[in-house]
Design a protein around this motif. Structure first.
Motif, mmCIF file in Angstrom:
data_model
loop_
_atom_site.group_PDB
_atom_site.id
_atom_site.type_symbol
_atom_site.label_atom_id
_atom_site.label_comp_id
_atom_site.label_asym_id
_atom_site.label_seq_id
_atom_site.Cartn_x
_atom_site.Cartn_y
_atom_site.Cartn_z
ATOM 1 N N TYR A 1 0.735 -1.113 0.016
ATOM 2 C CA TYR A 1 -0.061 0.003 -0.025
ATOM 3 C C TYR A 1 0.823 1.224 0.001
ATOM 4 N N SER B 1 4.973 6.592 -1.527
ATOM 5 C CA SER B 1 4.577 5.312 -2.405
ATOM 6 C C SER B 1 4.817 3.999 -1.663
ATOM 7 N N THR C 1 -3.700 2.875 1.173
ATOM 8 C CA THR C 1 -4.455 2.846 -0.117
ATOM 9 C C THR C 1 -3.763 1.878 -1.072
ATOM 10 N N SER D 1 -3.794 2.332 -4.158
ATOM 11 C CA SER D 1 -3.135 3.177 -5.210
ATOM 12 C C SER D 1 -1.537 3.311 -5.109
ATOM 13 N N THR E 1 -2.617 8.982 -3.183
ATOM 14 C CA THR E 1 -3.209 10.045 -3.638
ATOM 15 C C THR E 1 -3.618 11.065 -2.700
ATOM 16 N N ALA F 1 -9.826 7.604 -1.242
ATOM 17 C CA ALA F 1 -9.397 6.589 -1.788
ATOM 18 C C ALA F 1 -8.601 5.575 -0.886
ATOM 19 N N TYR F 2 -8.498 6.162 0.359
ATOM 20 C CA TYR F 2 -7.943 5.173 1.343
ATOM 21 C C TYR F 2 -8.721 4.363 1.994
#
Length: 124
Positions: A32, A52, A99, A101, A105, A110-111
């Motif tokens: 994540y 990231s 998240t 992603s 983000t 989005a989390y």
């Protein structure tokens, strides 16, 4: 499932520093991207920083750029937020979040997983 627990908050004078930690358990957090958000009384929850999944990419809100640094140690399943040159306006409850992603983000929705938050208070 991922469980997140923040620590390291407290009371500090303006100009001081704090380091927040976010320990993850359950599924490994290396899958994540990890974000930091904050919420002051009566205000919306705001994006602060994100790292990231690999740790190679970070992004910051303009209000903290140059003062805050986020990093992660995937072997320890822990993410950090180093906060320097703190200002009274940084006072808030700070949350870490995970998240799927890969790069992360700024969008809170989005989390998928959130910690319980840790209070940071900066006195003038």
């Amino acid at each position: 499932q991922v469980q997140l627990v923040e620590s390291g908050g407290g009371l500090v004078q303006a100009g001081g520093s704090l380091r927040l930690s976010c320990a993850a358990s359950g599924r490994t957090c290396s899958s994540y991207a990890m974000g930091w958000f904050r919420q002051a009384p009566g205000k919306e929850r705001d994006f602060v920083a994100v790292v990231s999944w690999s740790g190679r990419s970070t992004s910051y809100a303009e209000s903290v750029k140059g003062r805050f640094t986020t990093s992660r140690d995937n072997l320890k399943n822990t993410v950090y937020l180093q906060m320097n040159s703190l200002k009274p306006e940084d006072t808030a409850v700070y949350y870490c979040a995970a998240t799927g992603s890969p790069l992360g983000t700024v969008v809170a929705e989005a989390y998928d997983y959130w910690g319980q938050g840790t209070q940071v208070t900066v006195s003038s």
